[in-house]
Design an enzyme around this catalytic site. Structure first.
Site, PDB file in Angstrom:
ATOM      1  N   ASP A 161       0.778  -1.189   0.098  1.00 38.50           N
ATOM      2  CA  ASP A 161       0.008  -0.160  -0.065  1.00 38.50           C
ATOM      3  C   ASP A 161       0.838   1.321   0.057  1.00 38.50           C
ATOM      4  O   ASP A 161       2.201   1.139   0.078  1.00 38.50           O
ATOM      5  CB  ASP A 161      -1.036   0.038   1.176  1.00 38.50           C
ATOM      6  CG  ASP A 161      -2.205   0.699   0.888  1.00 38.50           C
ATOM      7  OD1 ASP A 161      -2.165   1.601   0.146  1.00 38.50           O
ATOM      8  OD2 ASP A 161      -3.260   0.792   1.515  1.00 38.50           O
TER       9      ASP A 161
HETATM   10  C1  NOJ Z   1      -3.881   3.874   0.057  1.00 42.51           C
HETATM   11  C2  NOJ Z   1      -5.192   2.973   0.290  1.00 42.51           C
HETATM   12  O1  NOJ Z   1      -5.260   2.135   1.625  1.00 42.51           O
HETATM   13  C3  NOJ Z   1      -5.424   2.063  -1.029  1.00 42.51           C
HETATM   14  O2  NOJ Z   1      -6.441   1.196  -0.727  1.00 42.51           O
HETATM   15  C4  NOJ Z   1      -5.351   2.729  -2.121  1.00 42.51           C
HETATM   16  O3  NOJ Z   1      -5.429   1.930  -3.341  1.00 42.51           O
HETATM   17  C5  NOJ Z   1      -3.754   3.708  -2.298  1.00 42.51           C
HETATM   18  N1  NOJ Z   1      -3.766   4.558  -1.177  1.00 42.51           N
HETATM   19  C6  NOJ Z   1      -3.646   4.241  -3.584  1.00 42.51           C
HETATM   20  O4  NOJ Z   1      -4.314   5.540  -3.385  1.00 42.51           O
END
Ligand code: NOJ
Length: 740
Positions: free
Chosen positions: A268
């Protein structure tokens, strides 16, 4: 044929050979480049990322959606870098792109995998038209805590429903052929356990026993892998002391070792460097080491890999073979997407944004997502031809942006049709709509418009209140400790109620809200989630009976926040509460005994039951369930039993019902949940029609991970229920015996 390609289908063999050929030409730095995703929204990306692209230092970009810019980035990567490797273009396409579908939790309320798949296809076509080839969805974290803001992005609390809808979403995004124009790679997230964050605080810790991981939290991910998902994303959260992004047990032993996942894992956002903040590592270098040896193939928006992996490989702490494995799985997806044949997007080759079909799917999804929670004395639907005026009150009746919900980076607010607009269109001049917003937003404590709202209600033939929470109150990092109606909304309901007319509440929200304060103050509640672009027309059709509600709750609605976690598949415990021990006050079984008589798992200050159970949802007709039967009282392991029921539509309108099958394994070597959903069917019945609805149940579907960590079916007695919610009353039973 070499060992690498033996047994693979032809196209996969070609891809495997191409991947190996390419890998053989890459330098270590180019390989690590493929493992790096960079943020590309800070200005004109071709300008500031150009040199890194030419040097082969970037495998993927995130957060650009201008097709010309993306085509130019692809051109630089393909024409001006040494090996010409195209880019993965990532974007959070969560519930639509320009056309916004209901939030995933709302889509889950449709219990309709076909429709969810169509919705994902609509989103994929629009995203692909912009040059995006990879989305970070579906989020299939089991969510049993409505305080967690990200419950909005989930398919709710149930293993089976989440698994089925997750797989449907993946099919919609990826299609039959990832290389087809309009298909994009999906990403199942967040592996694993994110939905169990303590007290619903986003990013917090999770502690989940291995058997629970395997029986609950892992299951939708295993289903996603079986559905062919291209990628998985790690969770931000700590899992039993080892943050998911550094957790080799889940990312390598289980995901690849046990499930045979062949796509790649992305971290993530900057979660590799966050391993240090968690306290797992001392610095970025050790974080890169932990993540890469755990099995994270690509780093999202951080530079731990690009800065430190080369040195770690040179030192021999990270093997070049493991780097090769990561790069091979990334390249494989690029080949499968057809990017080596054509990395460019021709927007003209794809359907228009928000075309008729897209809007129709968005409307149908919204229509099927709305749950009729209560409807006393047939308060709904309203008969438009018997009314001359309607008071339309509340902060969410005409809020184009708010009805779209969380994660709508690219959603076009201008496309939104609000309930107020849709009602005006439907009713024309025949019915006067008296609209009073009453509150600036749902959180407002300013109530100087309440008198105007009460007056409008007083003067009108019917009263519609549009309540709930704005999109900003759910989603990532938007958890709430109190999940009641925010601001002065309860007071607004009471003031309007006091005039003595039937009151209908339409609630737009990103989570189950605790509605105990208003449930007895209103005659009907339509729960519409954040319904997306076409929310207004869908709600209007339901309010005026052009369609009957058919949504069912994908998550239990607690009475008060202190009941959380409350979910239908809980364990029985040794002193379970039961309806017999509830004290009835005025026929309402909402109070636990305040004496020692109870001695069971009650809260003293609320009933043990939820306000609305999982699976609940009413209709404008009345569905009756009778004569549940099993095809055999006894089956042996490896066989099937058929459970059926007679479903009757006892009303005068054609309508849809989601029929649900639950089972309970009465005795297990590990205690088993009191109910587990094992099947569901959305059926449409003509007025007065009765139909036999059958579910085939194989003993494999009753297996679970037991004490020894293996998935097995244990012989013994099972109960089975079929009904319109997890409170289904029609019950039968059967026995499973050892192999004959
Ligand atoms: C953080 C989030 O937890 C995740 O779900 C997301 O895809 C990413 N950022 C990218 O924006």
């Amino acid at each position: 044929m070499n060992a690498l390609v033996a047994g693979m289908p032809h196209k996969q063999q070609d891809i495997a050979q191409s991947v190996q050929a390419l890998l053989g030409q890459m330098t270590l730095v180019e390989k690590i480049g493929q493992m790096s995703q960079v943020e590309a929204s800070h200005g004109y990306a071709p300008e500031y990322l150009g040199d890194r692209l030419r040097a082969g230092l970037i495998g993927s970009v995130i957060n650009v959606v201008e097709v010309d810019v993306l085509n130019e980035l692809q051109r630089i990567a393909v024409d001006e870098s040494r090996l010409g490797i195209p880019l993965l273009i990532g974007r959070d396409v969560i519930h639509g792109f320009k056309t916004v579908l209901p939030i995933p939790l709302g889509q889950a309320a449709t219990w309709n995998p076909t429709l969810v798949e169509e919705g994902a296809r609509v989103a994929a076509l629009e995203a692909a038209k912009s040059g995006v080839n990879w989305t970070f969805a579906p989020m299939i974290d089991i969510s049993r805590d409505a305080r967690w803001g990200r419950i909005a992005e989930s398919y709710g609390e149930c293993v089976l429903l989440t698994s089925e809808l997750g797989a449907a979403t993946i099919r919609g995004f990826q299609g039959d052929d990832l290389a087809a124009n309009g298909s994009i790679a999906a990403c199942a997230k967040h592996f694993a356990g994110y939905g169990a964050v303590e007290s619903g605080r986003d990013y917090a810790t999770t502690n989940i026993a291995d058997t629970k991981l395997r029986n609950v939290y892992f299951r939708p991910f295993n289903a996603a892998v079986d559905a062919g998902v291209s990628t998985l994303m790690t969770s931000f959260s700590d899992l039993n002391g080892i943050p998911a992004t550094g957790n080799r047990y889940i990312l390598t032993d289980v995901l690849r070792g046990e499930w045979g996942f062949e796509g790649f894992v992305v971290s993530d956002w900057d979660s590799i460097r966050q391993l240090q903040i968690h306290g797992l590592t001392e610095n970025d270098r050790e974080s890169a080491y932990a993540a890469s040896t755990a099995g994270v193939d690509m780093e999202m928006a951080g530079d731990a890999y690009s800065n430190h992996l080369p040195g770690l490989v040179e030192e021999g702490r990270v093997s070049e073979e493991s780097i090769d494995d990561s790069v091979a799985s990334i390249l494989r997806i690029k080949f499968e997407l057809g990017l080596f044949d054509n990395p460019y997007t021709d927007p003209e080759s794809l359907p228009e944004f928000a075309n008729e079909r897209a809007l129709q799917v968005a409307k149908e999804a919204a229509l099927q997502s709305v749950v009729l929670l209560k409807n006393d004395h047939g308060a709904l639907p309203l008969a438009a031809d018997e009314l001359s005026s309607i008071a339309v009150i509340g902060p969410l009746a005409d809020a184009r942006y708010e009805q779209l919900g969380t994660w709508i980076f690219d959603g076009d607010e201008e496309l939104s049709v609000t309930p107020l607009q849709a009602m005006r269109t439907l009713l024309g001049d025949s019915v006067e709509l008296r609209y009073v917003r009453a509150m600036e937003n749902s959180r407002s404590r300013v109530n100087d418009q309440f008198d105007a709202a009460v007056n409008a209600a007083h003067e009108s033939d019917a009263v519609l209140l549009f309540l709930g929470e704005e999109s900003i109150l759910s989603g990532e990092a938007h958890s709430r400790a109190d999940i009641g109606l925010p601001g002065d909304q309860v007071e607004l309901v009471r003031r309007v109620r006091a005039i003595g007319k039937p009151v209908i509440a339409v609630i737009l929200a990103g989570r189950p809200l605790t509605l105990s304060d208003i449930v007895d103050e209103v005659d009907a509640i339509l729960y519409a989630w954040h319904p997306g672009t076409m929310g207004g027309p869908a709600i209007t059709d339901l309010v005026f009976g052009k369609a009957s509600p058919s949504g069912k709750l994908p998550a239990t609605f607690p009475r008060v926040v202190g009941q959380i976690p409350i979910y239908y598949s809980q364990k029985n415990g040794g002193k379970p509460p039961s309806k017999d021990t509830v004290v009835h006050i005025d026929d309402i079984d909402t109070f636990a005994p305040q004496t020692s008589l109870g001695m069971s798992a009650f809260h003293l200050d609320t009933c043990f039951t939820p306000l609305f159970p999982f699976g609940h949802g009413l209709s404008y007709t009345w569905f009756g369930y009778e004569n549940i039967r099993v095809s055999a009282n006894e089956i042996s392991i490896g066989e099937e039993v058929v459970v059926s029921v007679e479903l009757g539509n006892h009303g005068d309108i054609e309508a849809s019902e989601v029929v649900q099958l639950y089972t309970r394994d009465l005795v297990g070597s590990l205690t088993r949940p009191v109910k587990e959903l094992k099947g569901f069917q959305r059926v449409r019945l003509a007025p007065r029609e009765t139909r036999t609805i059958s579910f085939k149940l194989h003993t494999d579907e009753l297996a679970f991970f037991g004490r020894d960590g293996k998935r097995t079916v244990e012989p013994g007695m099972f109960h089975a229920w079929i009904g319109g919610s997890s409170d289904a009353e029609q019950r039968t039973e059967f026995r499973i015996t050892e192999h004959r």
